[in-house]
Design a protein around this motif. Structure first.
Motif: not given
Lengths: 310, 411
Positions: A114-115, A214-216, B34-36, B38, B210
């Motif tokens: 996820r990161s 990243d996944p985003a 999770s995400g930036p 995470g 972010g």
């Protein structure tokens, strides 16, 4: 002066990256009428594939192999997925690509976590190329510039100087006529979809380590790519190019400009301490693409260079 | 050898505790997983888990086993409230959170409301990193305890460092566009104006939280502003990408950070940042300390090889919780909250006090420097953080006045 030069350089690079991403989408959109929601997901796949390939071999192999792999995935999606859905009309296609985007998102999260992953610039290119006004300019950015321009020239050559390009261009403007002339339209569709995805993949390979992998990244890039296609105009690669450059430049210039509403509209009596006057131009940067989208749809619904209404 | 023994003991104790007493006290960990952001949240979670395992190995909190329950809030205040409700519905009465003052603000509000409406079922909020000064000033709450020094306290250390250097004339402030970034900018401007009125703030920039993927335009703006020093409160991906762009563009001014130790930053900075990036924090890995603390650092880095020891305040928080529970002779959040007020604890980096007046922790702070000459490196870079005694600021000197008017429940 410094601001202008640097914003120009960075803006052009960002613009070219955007164009690489959106050229595939424009081709797919104008030819097949499919608004591919998963397009930015292929961009993400490109970056992740490159990261994994780089882990076992090196960056140069990744640069070639990752886009090819993404292209193959794209072609497979078209052949075994989209083609069946195509019979049920545009809404079904839209929903299909929408679902696909989520599917790819989740798969990436499962496989790579996820990161963000540590996808780095290759060491050969990790040095400052030149110094300008006291700031160093990384060589990798110039490499991005060269790859993008190379891709641009190759794309122009294929579309304008080859037989395949002739058919694709014909299919862009008169998709039905091309079919009537006896060309295997489904196969052209598959090739174009694959090639469009490969372009997105290439953008991912060189953009993934320039920005973040990243996944985003798909979700963040997706809307901007649509803006490019709509602003540029349907069926027009030139339009997409113009729109991408315009967006890239405007966004980086906005960050570089050190002014607030109060400076611009001071003559109206707006002061820096008021709510509105305190807004800086730099803080507007993330909003610019969507402002452009709204404006262009109001003023010129077929886009900058498009010849068809949406 | 000692380490192996204590680890074996820990395992044995945990097993025994699990078998003997059925009682578990759960702590909800609500942070981005999770995400930036995470990586920041996950690193924090592991540190809490490690801290909790120490207490469990030592007999638990009044005999009860502590357990961390992670909730992913994606740094969204809205999502955090959903997760908080989930935690409360599961009967969890201790909340740990740190990443994002916007999130902490929402949690404080929700906890206050919950505790008012559900007497006898109160929850306690342990904040280990959200440092908006308001939480221990105007918005202070009996149910909130902060285990990190807040923005103004850390900024005092950073501005002291700047004001001692006569050659610094221009300062650039860059931060994330939300309550915390704004608090950092405000503190920098007001404190520099007091300490060094001759310094000019040549830039005061906020960028979206972010969302910036390429900080180069910002860095080039900093370079062309002729800044002699940069102050930033950035953390997580925003910290990593900011220093990455700074190094790529050859920024030479020193960068004073709150969170230069964010996971991934050391890798992005590399050798170019040696001596240039500074961090104001309560923990410096290479500062001389006790053997027990070194064993703890080593044990942590062995348990979680992907992470470096960073959130020392998680141990402070868990220790305070354990000590307060013992003092109160109860595991009830209300009793613990009263017991925790004014409590002190002799830590490996000096004495830590929980100020009763506003529930703000007072601890020694360090202005550490990124260095190539270190015993313990971070992220396998061969580089790490060091500080000497001259860089140490005593807890008393970091204390700031508070406007807090605490509303305490009746006992």
């Amino acid at each position: 002066m410094e601001t202008i030069v640097f914003s120009l350089l960075n803006g052009v690079i960002y613009g070219l990256l955007l164009f690489m991403l959106s050229s595939g989408l424009t081709l797919i959109f104008s030819m097949m009428g499919v608004l591919n929601f998963a397009h930015a997901s292929f961009y993400m796949l490109g970056a992740y594939f490159a990261y994994s390939i780089m882990g076992v071999t090196n960056f140069w192999i990744a640069l070639i192999l990752a886009p090819v792999l993404v292209g193959l995935v794209g072609a497979a999606v078209e052949k075994w997925g989209l083609r069946n859905v195509h019979a049920h009309g545009h809404v079904a296609e839209l929903l299909f690509t929408f679902g696909l985007a989520y599917l790819i998102d989740e798969m990436v999260k499962i496989v790579w976590g996820r990161s963000s992953v540590d996808y780095r610039v290759p060491e050969v290119l990790d040095f400052p190329l030149f110094e300008l006004f006291g700031a160093e300019y990384p060589a990798y950015r110039v490499f991005i510039l060269m790859v993008s321009v190379g891709m641009l020239v190759a794309l122009w050559f294929i579309l304008n100087r080859t037989r395949a390009g002739l058919i694709i261009r014909a299919a862009l403007t008169h998709p039905h006529m091309v079919g009537h002339l006896g060309h295997n339209v489904p196969r052209i569709f598959m090739l174009v979809f694959g090639a469009g995805c490969a372009l997105a993949g290439l953008a991912g390979v060189i953009g993934g380590n320039y920005l973040v992998t990243d996944p985003a990244m798909a979700v963040q890039m997706g809307p901007i790519v649509f803006v490019v296609v709509v602003v540029g105009g349907l069926g027009s690669l030139t339009g997409a190019f113009l729109a991408a450059m315009l967006l890239g430049l405007m966004q980086t210039f906005a960050v570089g400009v050190d002014a607030s509403f109060a400076d611009l509209f001071g003559w109206l009596g707006l002061t820096a301490t008021s709510e509105l006057g305190g807004i800086t131009i730099a803080s507007l940067a993330p909003m610019i693409p969507f402002l452009m989208l709204v404006l262009i749809l109001m003023i010129r619904p077929r886009g900058l260079m498009g010849d068809r209404e949406l | 050898m000692k380490l192996v023994k204590s680890a074996a003991l820990a395992a044995a104790m945990a097993f025994a505790a699990g078998g003997a007493s059925a009682e578990t006290v759960k702590i909800a960990f609500i942070d981005p997983l999770s995400g930036p952001f995470g990586p920041s949240g996950t690193a924090g979670l592991h540190q809490w888990e490690h801290a909790v395992s120490e207490v469990n190995a030592d007999g638990g909190m009044n005999g009860a086993t502590l357990e961390m329950v992670p909730f992913d809030n994606k740094v969204s205040p809205k999502e955090s409230l959903v997760q908080l409700q989930k935690a409360i519905d599961r009967g969890i009465r201790f909340i740990a959170q740190g990443n994002g003052s916007s999130v902490a603000s929402a949690i404080i509000g929700a906890v206050n409301k919950h505790n008012k409406r559900n007497p006898g079922d109160e929850v306690l909020f342990m904040n280990y990193a959200a440092v908006d000064p308001a939480f221990t000033n105007d918005r202070c709450s009996f149910w909130h305890f902060r285990f990190d020094s807040h923005v103004d306290m850390k900024m005092a250390a950073a501005t002291d460092w700047i004001s001692e250097r006569e050659d610094i004339k221009n300062v650039y402030v860059i931060g994330q566009d939300y309550s915390f970034g704004k608090a950092v900018a405000k503190a920098a401007v007001t404190q520099l104006a007091e300490k060094r009125p001759d310094i000019e703030i040549v830039g005061n920039e906020l960028h979206p939280l972010g969302r910036v993927k390429d900080f180069t335009p910002y860095i080039q703006k900093i370079i062309s502003s002729d800044a002699d020093a940069v102050i930033t409160g950035n953390w997580g991906a925003d910290m990593v990408l900011l220093v990455k762009a700074a190094m790529d563009s050859g920024l030479e001014a020193p960068i004073l950070t709150y969170y230069g130790g964010s996971l991934g930053a050391a890798t992005a900075m590399g050798k170019a940042a040696v001596g240039q990036v500074l961090q104001v924090s309560e923990f410096v890995e290479n500062y001389p300390t006790t053997d027990a603390q070194i064993a703890r650092i080593e044990d942590y880095e062995k348990t979680y090889p992907e992470y470096d020891y960073y959130y020392h305040r998680a141990y402070n928080a868990v220790n305070f919780l354990d000590m307060a529970a013992e003092k109160a002779g109860s595991n009830d959040p209300v009793d613990i909250a009263f017991a925790m007020e004014g409590m002190t604890y002799d830590g490996p980096y000096g004495k830590v006090t929980m100020r009763a007046k506003d529930h703000q922790v007072l601890q020694d702070l360090f202005v550490s420097t990124f260095s190539a000459d270190v015993e313990r490196d971070v992220e396998d870079t061969g580089l790490g953080w060091t500080a000497s005694d001259a860089d140490r600021i005593a807890a008393g000197a970091t204390a700031q006045p508070t406007t807090c008017q605490m509303d305490r429940p009746e006992r």
